[in-house]
Design a protein around this motif. Structure first.
Motif, PDB file in Angstrom:
ATOM      1  N   UNK A 568       0.471   8.976  -5.693  1.00 20.39           N
ATOM      2  CA  UNK A 568       0.627   8.337  -4.373  1.00 20.39           C
ATOM      3  C   UNK A 568      -0.703   7.751  -3.899  1.00 20.39           C
ATOM      4  N   UNK A 571      -1.640   4.545  -5.523  1.00 20.88           N
ATOM      5  CA  UNK A 571      -0.810   3.424  -5.094  1.00 20.88           C
ATOM      6  C   UNK A 571      -1.422   2.635  -3.940  1.00 20.88           C
ATOM      7  N   UNK A 577       3.318   1.104  -7.377  1.00 22.85           N
ATOM      8  CA  UNK A 577       3.523   2.530  -7.640  1.00 22.85           C
ATOM      9  C   UNK A 577       4.339   3.202  -6.536  1.00 22.85           C
ATOM     10  N   UNK A 578       4.283   2.659  -5.320  1.00 23.73           N
ATOM     11  CA  UNK A 578       5.058   3.264  -4.231  1.00 23.73           C
ATOM     12  C   UNK A 578       6.540   3.221  -4.571  1.00 23.73           C
ATOM     13  N   UNK A 579       6.997   2.077  -5.081  1.00 25.39           N
ATOM     14  CA  UNK A 579       8.422   2.029  -5.423  1.00 25.39           C
ATOM     15  C   UNK A 579       8.728   2.914  -6.626  1.00 25.39           C
ATOM     16  N   UNK A 580       7.782   3.019  -7.561  1.00 23.06           N
ATOM     17  CA  UNK A 580       8.005   3.952  -8.684  1.00 23.06           C
ATOM     18  C   UNK A 580       8.153   5.377  -8.163  1.00 23.06           C
ATOM     19  N   UNK A 581       7.324   5.721  -7.164  1.00 22.88           N
ATOM     20  CA  UNK A 581       7.391   7.083  -6.618  1.00 22.88           C
ATOM     21  C   UNK A 581       8.702   7.285  -5.876  1.00 22.88           C
ATOM     22  N   UNK A 582       9.140   6.233  -5.154  1.00 25.18           N
ATOM     23  CA  UNK A 582      10.409   6.363  -4.439  1.00 25.18           C
ATOM     24  C   UNK A 582      11.570   6.509  -5.434  1.00 25.18           C
ATOM     25  N   UNK A 585      11.585  10.046  -6.462  1.00 22.34           N
ATOM     26  CA  UNK A 585      12.206  10.901  -5.441  1.00 22.34           C
ATOM     27  C   UNK A 585      13.734  10.830  -5.536  1.00 22.34           C
TER      28      UNK A 585
ATOM     29  N   UNK B 509       7.186  13.162   3.756  1.00 25.81           N
ATOM     30  CA  UNK B 509       6.856  12.967   2.337  1.00 25.81           C
ATOM     31  C   UNK B 509       8.117  12.839   1.482  1.00 25.81           C
ATOM     32  N   UNK B 512       9.355   8.920   1.501  1.00 26.48           N
ATOM     33  CA  UNK B 512       8.451   7.788   1.237  1.00 26.48           C
ATOM     34  C   UNK B 512       7.610   8.098   0.012  1.00 26.48           C
ATOM     35  N   UNK B 513       7.135   7.051  -0.639  1.00 30.28           N
ATOM     36  CA  UNK B 513       6.216   7.237  -1.757  1.00 30.28           C
ATOM     37  C   UNK B 513       4.764   7.182  -1.320  1.00 30.28           C
ATOM     38  N   UNK B 514       4.553   6.955  -0.021  1.00 29.59           N
ATOM     39  CA  UNK B 514       3.202   6.875   0.532  1.00 29.59           C
ATOM     40  C   UNK B 514       2.621   8.286   0.648  1.00 29.59           C
TER      41      UNK B 514
END
Lengths: 609, 609
Positions: A568, A571, A577-582, A585, B509, B512-514
C-alpha cells in the motif's frame, strides 16, 4: 513573432534534439553542417540552413550574420572564427564562449585548468609522442596507462590503453594515436568502480543547477547505457554519493567555465568513494538524452532557455527511474543475420538498428529516437531508446529484451551483466533493486518473517524486494549503514521484524526518512528471548516510539500484514497498485463468501473448518 | 531507410505535433495545407509539402500519390477525394477511414449512429432551420436548448444556446447558425456537473486502449483547461467513475468506428453519475495534449504508431498529475495592456500570448508550446502550456500564476475558480486536493488529532491534507463512501484516530487499497469511552488486525508520529520528501545537542527542563 534566431554549429543528433526543443517555443534555428539533410536540418524547415563545415571560417561568419545567438552541438569547431564573430558581430552572443570551447578542445589544457581551479582529478601529464616520452610517462604514472590525443578525441577515438612498455606495444600505441602527428598526454589509470555523469546548466544570469547524477556504462569508450538516477548498490557505500557527484559537477562549472548553456560532466567513482572528474563537454551530452522523457525540462530545453537568457526549467526527475540505450551501427556480419521482426516497416538497412527499434516499440515506457543519419557504420550513433518506469527495477526489466537482442545479434559473445531478465524472487533470492527491504535481527526470526516475502512474491510479483539480517545489538554499525543508504539504494519501505527488546525498527527509523514497518515477533522460542510475554514486550518496544520518529506497527507476528502495508505504501508512487490491492481485498471477501455457501449447504452443525 | 511516408491533411498544431512524433522515428511526413509555413510545415523539412487546401480534391490526390499512409489532423476534409484515393491508390491506407470521417463530419449522423450502436447519449433531433422547426424542437426537448450546425462546427463555432422561444431569440439563433443555409439539429440541454474526455487509440490489429479519463473545462465552447487524471471531489461520488468513463469511451470506439489511430471522446458527467457521450473526434485532440509530457507514449506517438501498423505504446500516466492550459489569441484591448515581463525576448505581438509564455517559462514543471501561427486573433489557438507535478495539488499550485495572469489581463472580470493560489492550510481549512486525509470518529478526538495537522502545516507545507469526521458506528455509510472514494480523490494515506472499540482505522482499511495509519486515542475523558484503560483498549483494536488487512499503528495518542509516518509514505511518490524528512530528523538531533551544551554549562545538578 520570435525576435531571436539561434545558429547551431553542427547538424548531428544533438543539434536535431536542440532544434526540436527550440521549435516548441517557436524559436527559429539555422544549422551549419555539410550537406542538405544533416539530422538537425531534417526537422527544421528553414531555407537559410548553411551547407558547409562547422570548421569553415567563412561559413561560420555567414551563419553569424543571420542569427542572434550562436551555439554548438560539437566542440571541434573553428574557435578562431568564433573569436572573429565576437569582434565583427558584437551583438551576436556565443554560448559556450569561444574561450571555453578552446579550453575544452585540448583535453590536456582542460585538465590543467580544472586542476588549477581545484577540481578533483587523477594524475596526468603531457607527453611527447615518442617511445621515450611514453616510456617515461609509464614510469611516472604506472601501467596500465591511458594515452590520449589532446585534441579531436571523442567516442573512444584518440584513446589508447598501454598495458606494457615493450617496444611493440609502444609502437602500436603511437600508431593508433596518429603516428606522432598529434599532441598526446597521459592519464594515470583510474581504477574506478563506476562511471557517473551529471548534466549542469547555467543561465545567462549565472544561476547554476544540475540534473540528478546518473550511472553511465561505456563499451569501447562509447556511451552504451545510462541509468537514472544513480543508485547505490551496497549498504557500505557513502549515502551522500549522488549529492556529492552533483556538487562536484556544479562546482566545476561554477569555478572553471563562463557562458550559458548545459555542460556534461563525466566522472569516475573510486572504490574509496572518491569522485574524480574525467571530462567536461560544453553542450548537451549523450548522458543527458534521458532528460527528454524523464525530467520536468530536458537538457535541450534548458540549453535553449539558457543561451536565450530565459529562466531555467526544473531539472527534477518526473518519473521513478529511467534508462537510456544507445543504438549504434553494427558491422556487416551482424547486419547479415536474420531478423525476428514481423512488421513490414523497416527503419534501417542495419539489422541491429532495425531490430532494436522494433523491440523498443513493443516495450512499455520506451521511446525510440532515430536520428535520420544516412548510412549506418559500425559504432556510429544511429539513435537511442529511453525507457521510463516507476522504479529502477521496472526500468531494468523493460530494458532487458533490448539487451538480450543486442547480445544475440552480436553473437552471444557479450555476456552482458545488465541483460539478465530472470526475476530473482522466483529462485528465492533478493532483488538487486528492491523497493521493499525486509530485515530482521536474527535468522531465528525468519520463520515469522517469511510470510511477508511469500505474499509479495505470490500476489505482487512486480514489486522487487530483498530479505536480509540486520541486528540492532550485534551489528549496530551495519544497522546505521543500512538505514542511511536505504533511500539512495531506492528502497521505499523497510519492514523490520524484532522480538524482545525489539530495537531494530525504531533505530532504523531514526536514521532514515524512509517509512519503517515494525513486526513485533513473539520470541518465546528463541533462547534469551522474552519467553512467556507472547510478543507483547516487542510490541510495546516497537509501538511506543517517541514523538518525531514513527514506526508503523502491525499485529504481533503478522508479517503478512507488514508486507501488505508495504505494498500500500509503495502505491503512493505507483497508483496502479491501489487497484491491485483492492482486487486482493475482493479475493479475501470471496473466500469468506464461499464458506458461507458451504455452511448453508452443510448446515452449521455439520460444518468443519 | 524508413520505408513509409505519411501524408497529413491539415498543417495546424495537431499536424505539427504529429510531425514531431513522426520525426522521432525518422518517419517522413508530407503536409497538405494552404501556404508554405503552416505550423506543421515549419518543423518538418520537406521539399514535397503541398500548398493547397485539405478540401481540394486535386491536391489530396497529389498528396496520395506521394505517400503510403494518409491521415488527418482535422475532420473537415474532402471525403469524396479520399474515397477516390481508396479506388485510385489501393496501396495507400487511410486512417481514419473515409466512412468514419464522413460520419463524424455530420454531427447529427454521428449521434444517430452512436445511438444505434448503443452508446449513451442525451436526447437530440434533426430540425429545420426555420422558426417553426426550432419552436417545435424547444417544445419537444425543453429550454434551454442546444442548437448546432450539423457540419463544420468546432471550437464553439456552429453552436447556439436557445434560452427563450420569443421571436427575437429565434431569429438571432437562426442568424447565428448560417441563416438557414446550414442543416441544424437540436440537443436536449444536458445539466452536466463536469465535462470529461478520454483519448482512445486503436491499432491496425484492432487492439484498443485508452488514456486516463481527464476533466476538461471549456470557456465559450473552447477547451480552456484539462486536468489529468480526473479526480473525484466528493466522497458521495461513484468511485468507479474514472474507470467507467474510460469504458464508455473504449466501447464507443470499438462498436462504432473502424480504422486505426487515436480518437478523442468528449463526455458529460451528470449529477446522478451517468456519463453521456458529447462528441467524438477521429484524430489527436486538444484534451490529449497533456500526454506529450505526462504519459509513457503521447497521443501523437500512438497515432503515428497506429496508422503505420506498429505496436501501440503504453498510455500510462508517468507523472502524479498534469494540467493543460490553452493559450488563445486575445482581443486588441487586452493586447494593449502593459506587460510585466522583464525579458527582452518577445514570443508574440499578442501581449497575452507573450505574457503567458513568459510565466510558463518561470513555472517549474511547465512546458510551453507555441504553434508558430502567424497572426494572433481573438480565440485562435496560439499555443498551450502543459504542467506536470507529483500531485493534483502541486499541478494546480503551479498552474495558479498562469490563471491569475489570464484573469488580470482579461480585466479581472473573470472570477476564475481555478486560479486561487491561497494555501487553505494557512487558514486552518482542508485542502480540496489532499494527499493525506486525517479522520476521527468524533470531534472529542480533535484535540488528540490536531498535532497531526499542525506538524504537517508547519514542517511540510507542500503536502496538502484534509481533516474531517468519519464515525464507524454512527456514520457507517459515510465510512464506506469515504474509504471507497479515497484513491479516486487522489488520497495517498489515511490517518484515522479512534478510541475505545476503535473500529475506524480497520474498517476503513478493509474498503480501500490506500494505506491507513491508526492512532489509538486514550478516550478516558470522553463520556462513554473506555475510561481508565489509558488507550490500551483502542491500541489492541487497531493493532491486532487479521491477516490480509493491515493498519499501521502508532503509539497511543501520538498523532504527530502518524503525520510524520504519512509524510514518509507520501515520499514513495515524491523522493524529495525523504531528504526533507532526514532534515527534520537532524533538527530533532540538534535540539538534543543544544540541551547537552546547556547541561554541560549549568552542570547536571542545576539543570532544569
Amino acid at each position: 513573432m520570435p525576435s531571436k534566431v539561434v545558429g547551431i554549429l553542427g547538424g548531428g543528433q544533438l543539434g536535431r534534439m536542440l532544434a526540436a526543443s527550440a521549435s516548441l517555443l517557436n524559436i527559429k534555428v539555422i544549422v551549419l553542417d555539410v550537406g542538405v539533410d544533416a539530422p538537425a536540418k531534417q526537422i527544421v524547415a528553414s531555407p537559410s540552413h548553411i551547407d558547409g563545415s562547422f570548421r569553415d571560417k567563412e561559413k561560420i561568419l555567414e551563419l553569424a550574420s543571420q542569427v542572434d545567438v550562436l551555439t554548438v552541438e560539437i566542440e571541434h569547431v573553428d574557435v578562431e572564427a568564433l573569436e572573429t564573430v565576437q569582434k565583427s558581430y558584437p551583438n551576436v552572443s556565443i554560448h559556450p564562449t569561444p574561450s571555453t570551447i578552446r579550453l575544452i578542445q585540448d583535453k590536456y589544457l582542460q585538465k590543467e585548468y580544472l586542476s588549477k581551479c581545484g577540481c578533483p582529478l587523477g594524475p596526468f601529464q603531457a607527453i611527447e609522442a615518442t617511445p621515450e616520452g611514453i616510456t617515461y610517462a609509464a614510469k611516472e604514472l604506472g601501467l596500465p596507462l591511458m594515452l590520449k590525443s589532446r585534441t579531436m578525441a571523442y567516442d573512444g577515438r584518440g584513446n589508447h590503453v598501454l598495458r606494457s612498455t615493450d617496444s611493440q606495444s609502444i609502437v602500436t600505441a603511437i600508431e593508433s594515436l596518429g603516428s606522432g602527428s598529434r599532441k598526446l598526454y597521459a592519464e594515470k589509470w583510474v581504477p574506478f568502480v563506476k562511471e557517473l555523469a551529471v548534466m549542469v546548466v547555467r543561465g545567462l544570469d549565472g544561476t547554476v543547477s544540475s540534473y540528478p547524477a546518473v550511472e553511465t556504462i561505456h563499451r569501447d569508450n562509447i556511451c552504451h547505457i545510462v541509468w537514472a538516477p544513480f543508485r547505490l548498490r551496497n549498504i557500505d557505500e557513502d549515502p551522500t554519493l549522488p549529492t556529492k557527484a552533483e556538487q562536484v559537477a556544479k562546482e566545476a562549472i561554477k569555478k572553471a567555465f563562463e557562458g550559458a548553456g548545459v555542460f556534461g560532466v563525466e566522472m569516475f567513482l573510486l572504490e574509496n568513494g572518491e569522485i574524480l572528474i574525467n571530462e567536461i563537454a560544453p553542450r548537451p551530452h549523450n548522458s543527458g538524452h534521458y532528460t527528454i522523457e524523464a525530467c520536468e525540462s530536458s537538457q535541450y530545453d534548458n540549453h535553449i532557455r539558457a543561451i536565450l537568457g530565459l529562466p531555467l526549467g526544473s531539472t527534477r526527475l518526473k518519473v521513478g527511474a529511467a534508462g537510456m540505450l544507445n543504438i549504434l551501427g553494427s558491422s556487416n556480419d551482424v547486419a547479415s543475420k536474420s531478423t525476428t521482426s514481423s512488421s513490414s516497416l523497416t527503419f534501417s538497412d542495419d539489422t541491429l538498428v532495425n531490430e532494436l527499434t522494433h523491440i523498443a516499440l513493443r516495450t512499455p515506457g520506451a521511446s525510440p529516437h532515430l536520428y535520420g543519419k544516412g548510412q549506418s557504420r559500425k559504432g556510429r550513433k544511429m539513435g537511442h531508446v529511453t525507457i521510463v518506469g516507476s522504479s529502477s527495477a521496472e526500468v531494468r526489466e523493460r530494458m532487458s529484451p533490448l539487451l538480450t537482442c543486442l547480445a544475440e545479434l552480436e553473437g552471444g559473445s557479450q555476456n552482458d551483466q545488465h541483460s539478465s531478465s530472470i526475476n530473482p524472487h522466483l529462485l528465492g533470492y533478493s532483488h538487486p533493486h528492491p523497493l521493499i527491504s525486509i530485515i530482521m535481527g536474527s535468522d531465528s526470526d525468519l520463520p515469522t518473517m517469511l510470510p511477508a516475502a511469500q505474499i509479495l512474491a505470490k500476489h505482487f510479483p512486480s514489486i522487487p524486494f530483498e530479505v536480509t539480517l540486520v541486528s540492532a545489538h550485534r551489528t549496530p554499525l551495519r544497522l546505521m549503514n543500512f538505514a542511511r543508504t536505504a533511500a539512495a539504494r531506492g528502497v521505499q519501505v523497510i519492514i523490520a521484524g524484532a522480538g524482545g527488546a525489539a530495537h531494530l525498527p525504531g533505530m532504523v527509523a531514526s536514521s532514515t526518512g524512509v517509512p519503517v514497518v515494525g513486526v513485533p515477533v513473539d520470541s518465546k522460542s528463541v533462547s534469551g528471548g522474552g519467553g512467556g510475554l507472547g510478543g507483547v514486550d516487542a510490541m510495546w518496544s516497537i509501538l511506543q516510539m517517541p514523538r518525531g520518529i514513527p514506526v508503523a506497527t502491525v499485529a504481533i507476528n503478522n508479517s503478512t500484514n507488514a508486507a501488505l502495508l508495504a505494498v500500500r505504501i509503495v502505491s503512493a508512487g505507483q497508483p496502479q497498485l491501489v487497484s491491485q490491492m483492492e482486487e486482493y481485498l475482493r479475493t479475501l471477501g470471496k473466500e469468506v463468501e464461499s464458506k458461507v455457501d458451504v455452511m448453508n449447504d452443510l448446515g452449521w452443525a455439520q460444518y468443519r473448518k
